[in-house]
Design a protein around this motif. Structure first.
Motif, mmCIF file in Angstrom:
data_model
loop_
_atom_site.group_PDB
_atom_site.id
_atom_site.type_symbol
_atom_site.label_atom_id
_atom_site.label_comp_id
_atom_site.label_asym_id
_atom_site.label_seq_id
_atom_site.Cartn_x
_atom_site.Cartn_y
_atom_site.Cartn_z
ATOM 1 N N SER A 197 17.933 -38.507 -35.193
ATOM 2 C CA SER A 197 17.951 -38.493 -33.728
ATOM 3 C C SER A 197 18.285 -37.120 -33.153
ATOM 4 C CB SER A 197 18.956 -39.530 -33.205
ATOM 5 O OG SER A 197 20.246 -39.196 -33.672
ATOM 6 N N GLN A 198 18.592 -36.155 -34.018
ATOM 7 C CA GLN A 198 18.846 -34.790 -33.554
ATOM 8 C C GLN A 198 17.893 -33.840 -34.264
ATOM 9 O OE1 GLN A 198 23.020 -34.012 -34.213
ATOM 10 N NE2 GLN A 198 23.450 -34.435 -32.060
ATOM 11 N N TRP A 199 17.470 -32.813 -33.518
ATOM 12 C CA TRP A 199 16.553 -31.835 -34.076
ATOM 13 C C TRP A 199 17.239 -30.928 -35.083
ATOM 14 C CZ3 TRP A 199 11.536 -32.145 -33.553
ATOM 15 C CH2 TRP A 199 10.960 -32.663 -32.399
ATOM 16 N N THR A 200 16.505 -30.532 -36.103
ATOM 17 C CA THR A 200 16.911 -29.414 -36.951
ATOM 18 C C THR A 200 15.949 -28.279 -36.633
ATOM 19 O OG1 THR A 200 15.439 -29.951 -38.795
ATOM 20 C CG2 THR A 200 17.650 -30.973 -38.817
ATOM 21 N N CYS A 201 16.334 -27.076 -36.937
ATOM 22 C CA CYS A 201 15.456 -25.936 -36.665
ATOM 23 C C CYS A 201 14.163 -26.051 -37.486
ATOM 24 C CB CYS A 201 16.177 -24.627 -36.968
ATOM 25 S SG CYS A 201 17.482 -24.247 -35.772
ATOM 26 N N GLN A 202 14.270 -26.563 -38.705
ATOM 27 C CA GLN A 202 13.077 -26.725 -39.535
ATOM 28 C C GLN A 202 12.109 -27.736 -38.923
ATOM 29 O OE1 GLN A 202 12.227 -24.888 -42.385
ATOM 30 N NE2 GLN A 202 10.292 -25.818 -41.773
ATOM 31 N N GLU A 203 12.643 -28.859 -38.439
ATOM 32 C CA GLU A 203 11.776 -29.855 -37.802
ATOM 33 C C GLU A 203 11.134 -29.296 -36.534
ATOM 34 O OE1 GLU A 203 14.616 -33.010 -37.433
ATOM 35 O OE2 GLU A 203 13.660 -34.144 -39.050
ATOM 36 N N LEU A 204 11.883 -28.537 -35.754
ATOM 37 C CA LEU A 204 11.317 -27.909 -34.560
ATOM 38 C C LEU A 204 10.177 -26.958 -34.935
ATOM 39 C CD1 LEU A 204 14.550 -27.179 -32.523
ATOM 40 C CD2 LEU A 204 12.662 -28.646 -31.797
ATOM 41 N N ARG A 229 12.442 -21.395 -39.748
ATOM 42 C CA ARG A 229 13.546 -22.076 -39.071
ATOM 43 C C ARG A 229 14.512 -21.056 -38.482
ATOM 44 N NH1 ARG A 229 18.154 -21.825 -41.697
ATOM 45 N NH2 ARG A 229 18.058 -21.323 -43.892
ATOM 46 N N GLU A 230 14.633 -19.896 -39.142
ATOM 47 C CA GLU A 230 15.528 -18.847 -38.640
ATOM 48 C C GLU A 230 15.006 -18.268 -37.329
ATOM 49 O OE1 GLU A 230 18.881 -16.534 -38.417
ATOM 50 O OE2 GLU A 230 18.461 -18.268 -39.677
ATOM 51 N N SER A 231 13.689 -18.109 -37.212
ATOM 52 C CA SER A 231 13.107 -17.615 -35.957
ATOM 53 C C SER A 231 13.361 -18.609 -34.833
ATOM 54 C CB SER A 231 11.610 -17.389 -36.114
ATOM 55 O OG SER A 231 11.362 -16.338 -37.010
ATOM 56 N N VAL A 232 13.215 -19.883 -35.127
ATOM 57 C CA VAL A 232 13.489 -20.926 -34.139
ATOM 58 C C VAL A 232 14.954 -20.867 -33.726
ATOM 59 C CG1 VAL A 232 13.634 -23.429 -33.765
ATOM 60 C CG2 VAL A 232 11.616 -22.442 -34.874
ATOM 61 N N ARG A 233 15.828 -20.712 -34.702
ATOM 62 C CA ARG A 233 17.259 -20.641 -34.413
ATOM 63 C C ARG A 233 17.578 -19.446 -33.515
ATOM 64 N NH1 ARG A 233 21.910 -18.397 -35.569
ATOM 65 N NH2 ARG A 233 21.027 -16.784 -36.887
ATOM 66 N N GLU A 234 16.968 -18.288 -33.783
ATOM 67 C CA GLU A 234 17.206 -17.095 -32.972
ATOM 68 C C GLU A 234 16.745 -17.289 -31.532
ATOM 69 O OE1 GLU A 234 18.768 -14.114 -33.391
ATOM 70 O OE2 GLU A 234 19.523 -14.999 -35.247
ATOM 71 N N VAL A 235 15.585 -17.914 -31.349
ATOM 72 C CA VAL A 235 15.072 -18.165 -29.997
ATOM 73 C C VAL A 235 16.034 -19.087 -29.254
ATOM 74 C CG1 VAL A 235 13.227 -19.255 -28.659
ATOM 75 C CG2 VAL A 235 12.667 -17.777 -30.591
ATOM 76 N N LEU A 236 16.457 -20.148 -29.925
ATOM 77 C CA LEU A 236 17.368 -21.092 -29.280
ATOM 78 C C LEU A 236 18.716 -20.450 -28.972
ATOM 79 C CD1 LEU A 236 16.616 -24.319 -31.330
ATOM 80 C CD2 LEU A 236 15.849 -23.751 -29.017
ATOM 81 N N LYS A 237 19.168 -19.616 -29.861
ATOM 82 C CA LYS A 237 20.454 -18.941 -29.662
ATOM 83 C C LYS A 237 20.408 -18.040 -28.431
ATOM 84 C CE LYS A 237 23.446 -15.765 -32.178
ATOM 85 N NZ LYS A 237 23.577 -14.990 -33.409
#
Length: 171
Positions: free
Chosen positions: A125-132, A146-154
Protein backbone atom coordinates in the motif's frame (compact mmCIF):
# COMPACT_ATOMS: atom_id res chain seq x y z
CA UNK A 1 29.74 47.04 -21.75
CA UNK A 2 32.97 47.51 -19.79
CA UNK A 3 35.63 48.48 -22.28
CA UNK A 4 39.08 49.93 -22.01
CA UNK A 5 37.72 53.47 -22.36
CA UNK A 6 36.82 53.63 -18.66
CA UNK A 7 39.05 55.16 -16.07
CA UNK A 8 40.52 54.85 -13.50
CA UNK A 9 42.87 52.03 -14.28
CA UNK A 10 43.88 49.51 -11.70
CA UNK A 11 46.70 47.05 -11.78
CA UNK A 12 46.82 43.34 -11.11
CA UNK A 13 50.07 41.84 -10.00
CA UNK A 14 50.98 38.70 -11.90
CA UNK A 15 53.74 36.17 -11.51
CA UNK A 16 56.59 37.04 -11.58
CA UNK A 17 56.27 40.77 -10.99
CA UNK A 18 54.48 41.53 -14.28
CA UNK A 19 51.59 43.96 -14.17
CA UNK A 20 48.37 43.64 -16.08
CA UNK A 21 46.69 46.98 -16.61
CA UNK A 22 42.90 46.86 -16.55
CA UNK A 23 40.36 49.67 -16.65
CA UNK A 24 37.24 49.47 -14.55
CA UNK A 25 34.35 51.94 -14.55
CA UNK A 26 33.83 54.36 -11.69
CA UNK A 27 30.64 52.53 -10.73
CA UNK A 28 32.31 49.08 -10.48
CA UNK A 29 31.83 48.75 -6.72
CA UNK A 30 28.13 49.77 -6.69
CA UNK A 31 27.56 47.48 -9.67
CA UNK A 32 29.18 44.56 -7.85
CA UNK A 33 27.25 45.37 -4.65
CA UNK A 34 23.97 45.35 -6.55
CA UNK A 35 24.92 42.09 -8.28
CA UNK A 36 25.82 40.48 -4.93
CA UNK A 37 22.37 41.34 -3.57
CA UNK A 38 20.63 39.78 -6.56
CA UNK A 39 22.61 36.60 -7.19
CA UNK A 40 21.33 33.35 -5.72
CA UNK A 41 24.08 30.95 -6.82
CA UNK A 42 26.77 30.40 -4.20
CA UNK A 43 29.57 29.90 -6.75
CA UNK A 44 28.77 33.16 -8.54
CA UNK A 45 28.36 34.99 -5.23
CA UNK A 46 31.83 33.87 -4.07
CA UNK A 47 33.35 34.98 -7.38
CA UNK A 48 31.73 38.39 -7.19
CA UNK A 49 32.90 38.85 -3.58
CA UNK A 50 36.47 38.04 -4.55
CA UNK A 51 36.40 40.33 -7.59
CA UNK A 52 34.96 43.09 -5.42
CA UNK A 53 37.86 42.80 -2.99
CA UNK A 54 40.37 43.08 -5.84
CA UNK A 55 38.55 46.10 -7.28
CA UNK A 56 38.69 47.66 -3.79
CA UNK A 57 42.48 47.44 -4.01
CA UNK A 58 43.35 44.18 -2.28
CA UNK A 59 46.17 42.18 -3.85
CA UNK A 60 45.19 39.23 -6.02
CA UNK A 61 47.41 36.86 -4.06
CA UNK A 62 45.89 37.95 -0.74
CA UNK A 63 42.31 37.54 -1.99
CA UNK A 64 43.22 34.24 -3.61
CA UNK A 65 44.62 32.93 -0.34
CA UNK A 66 41.81 34.18 1.91
CA UNK A 67 38.96 33.15 -0.41
CA UNK A 68 40.60 29.83 -1.34
CA UNK A 69 40.49 30.52 -5.08
CA UNK A 70 43.30 29.46 -7.38
CA UNK A 71 45.25 32.58 -8.32
CA UNK A 72 44.77 31.95 -12.04
CA UNK A 73 40.99 31.56 -11.64
CA UNK A 74 40.69 34.79 -9.68
CA UNK A 75 42.80 36.63 -12.23
CA UNK A 76 40.54 35.31 -15.00
CA UNK A 77 37.37 36.45 -13.19
CA UNK A 78 38.76 39.94 -12.54
CA UNK A 79 39.85 40.25 -16.16
CA UNK A 80 36.42 39.13 -17.38
CA UNK A 81 34.67 41.58 -15.07
CA UNK A 82 36.86 44.46 -16.22
CA UNK A 83 36.17 43.73 -19.89
CA UNK A 84 32.62 42.37 -19.89
CA UNK A 85 30.90 43.38 -16.64
CA UNK A 86 29.13 41.38 -13.94
CA UNK A 87 27.36 39.00 -16.34
CA UNK A 88 30.76 37.51 -17.18
CA UNK A 89 30.92 36.16 -13.61
CA UNK A 90 27.91 33.89 -14.20
CA UNK A 91 28.55 30.27 -15.20
CA UNK A 92 28.37 29.65 -18.91
CA UNK A 93 26.20 26.80 -20.19
CA UNK A 94 28.02 23.48 -20.10
CA UNK A 95 28.00 20.86 -22.74
CA UNK A 96 26.97 17.33 -21.99
CA UNK A 97 24.03 15.02 -21.99
CA UNK A 98 20.77 16.71 -21.06
CA UNK A 99 19.18 15.36 -17.90
CA UNK A 100 16.61 12.57 -18.27
CA UNK A 101 14.40 14.08 -15.61
CA UNK A 102 12.69 17.15 -17.03
CA UNK A 103 9.85 19.19 -15.57
CA UNK A 104 7.14 17.12 -17.28
CA UNK A 105 8.56 13.86 -15.93
CA UNK A 106 8.83 15.37 -12.46
CA UNK A 107 5.16 16.41 -12.54
CA UNK A 108 4.21 12.93 -13.75
CA UNK A 109 6.12 11.41 -10.84
CA UNK A 110 4.43 13.79 -8.39
CA UNK A 111 1.00 12.74 -9.66
CA UNK A 112 1.98 9.08 -9.50
CA UNK A 113 3.12 9.36 -5.89
CA UNK A 114 -0.29 10.70 -4.93
CA UNK A 115 -2.02 7.63 -6.39
CA UNK A 116 -2.61 4.31 -4.69
CA UNK A 117 0.14 1.80 -5.56
CA UNK A 118 -2.41 -1.02 -5.45
CA UNK A 119 -4.11 0.47 -8.53
CA UNK A 120 -0.86 -0.02 -10.45
CA UNK A 121 -0.38 -3.67 -9.57
CA UNK A 122 1.72 -3.31 -6.44
CA UNK A 123 1.25 -5.76 -3.60
CA UNK A 124 1.99 -3.05 -1.02
CA UNK A 125 0.00 0.00 0.00
CA UNK A 126 3.05 2.29 0.01
CA UNK A 127 5.29 3.15 -2.91
CA UNK A 128 8.93 2.15 -3.09
CA UNK A 129 11.30 4.08 -5.32
CA UNK A 130 11.83 0.95 -7.42
CA UNK A 131 8.09 0.49 -7.97
CA UNK A 132 7.75 4.17 -8.91
CA UNK A 133 10.59 3.81 -11.43
CA UNK A 134 8.97 0.70 -12.93
CA UNK A 135 5.52 2.28 -13.31
CA UNK A 136 7.01 5.50 -14.65
CA UNK A 137 8.99 3.53 -17.25
CA UNK A 138 5.86 1.66 -18.27
CA UNK A 139 3.89 4.90 -18.66
CA UNK A 140 6.53 7.15 -20.26
CA UNK A 141 9.22 4.87 -21.67
CA UNK A 142 11.89 6.70 -19.64
CA UNK A 143 14.04 4.32 -17.60
CA UNK A 144 15.13 5.79 -14.27
CA UNK A 145 16.99 4.09 -11.47
CA UNK A 146 15.40 3.93 -8.05
CA UNK A 147 18.13 6.33 -6.88
CA UNK A 148 17.16 8.88 -9.55
CA UNK A 149 13.54 8.63 -8.42
CA UNK A 150 14.63 9.08 -4.82
CA UNK A 151 16.66 12.20 -5.71
CA UNK A 152 13.72 13.78 -7.57
CA UNK A 153 11.39 13.09 -4.66
CA UNK A 154 13.92 14.38 -2.15
CA UNK A 155 14.20 17.69 -4.03
CA UNK A 156 10.47 18.09 -4.64
CA UNK A 157 8.84 16.71 -1.51
CA UNK A 158 10.34 17.42 1.90
CA UNK A 159 9.60 14.84 4.55
CA UNK A 160 6.46 15.51 6.58
CA UNK A 161 7.21 16.94 10.01
CA UNK A 162 6.17 13.66 11.68
CA UNK A 163 8.88 11.79 9.71
CA UNK A 164 11.52 14.42 10.50
CA UNK A 165 10.68 14.23 14.20
CA UNK A 166 10.86 10.43 14.15
CA UNK A 167 14.24 10.51 12.40
CA UNK A 168 15.70 12.95 14.91
CA UNK A 169 14.86 10.65 17.83
CA UNK A 170 17.81 8.53 19.04
CA UNK A 171 17.41 4.82 18.35
Amino acid sequence: MYGNEFLPAFFLETFPMRTLKLHVPDDALPTLDSFLKQTKEARVFRRAQAVREVVQGHRLQTVSDTRHFPYSALRKWVYRFAHHGVQSLVDRPRSGRPPKVNEALTHRLDRLVDQDPLQHGSSHSQWTCQELATVLARQTGVQLSRESVREVLKKRRPLPSSHRAARSQPR
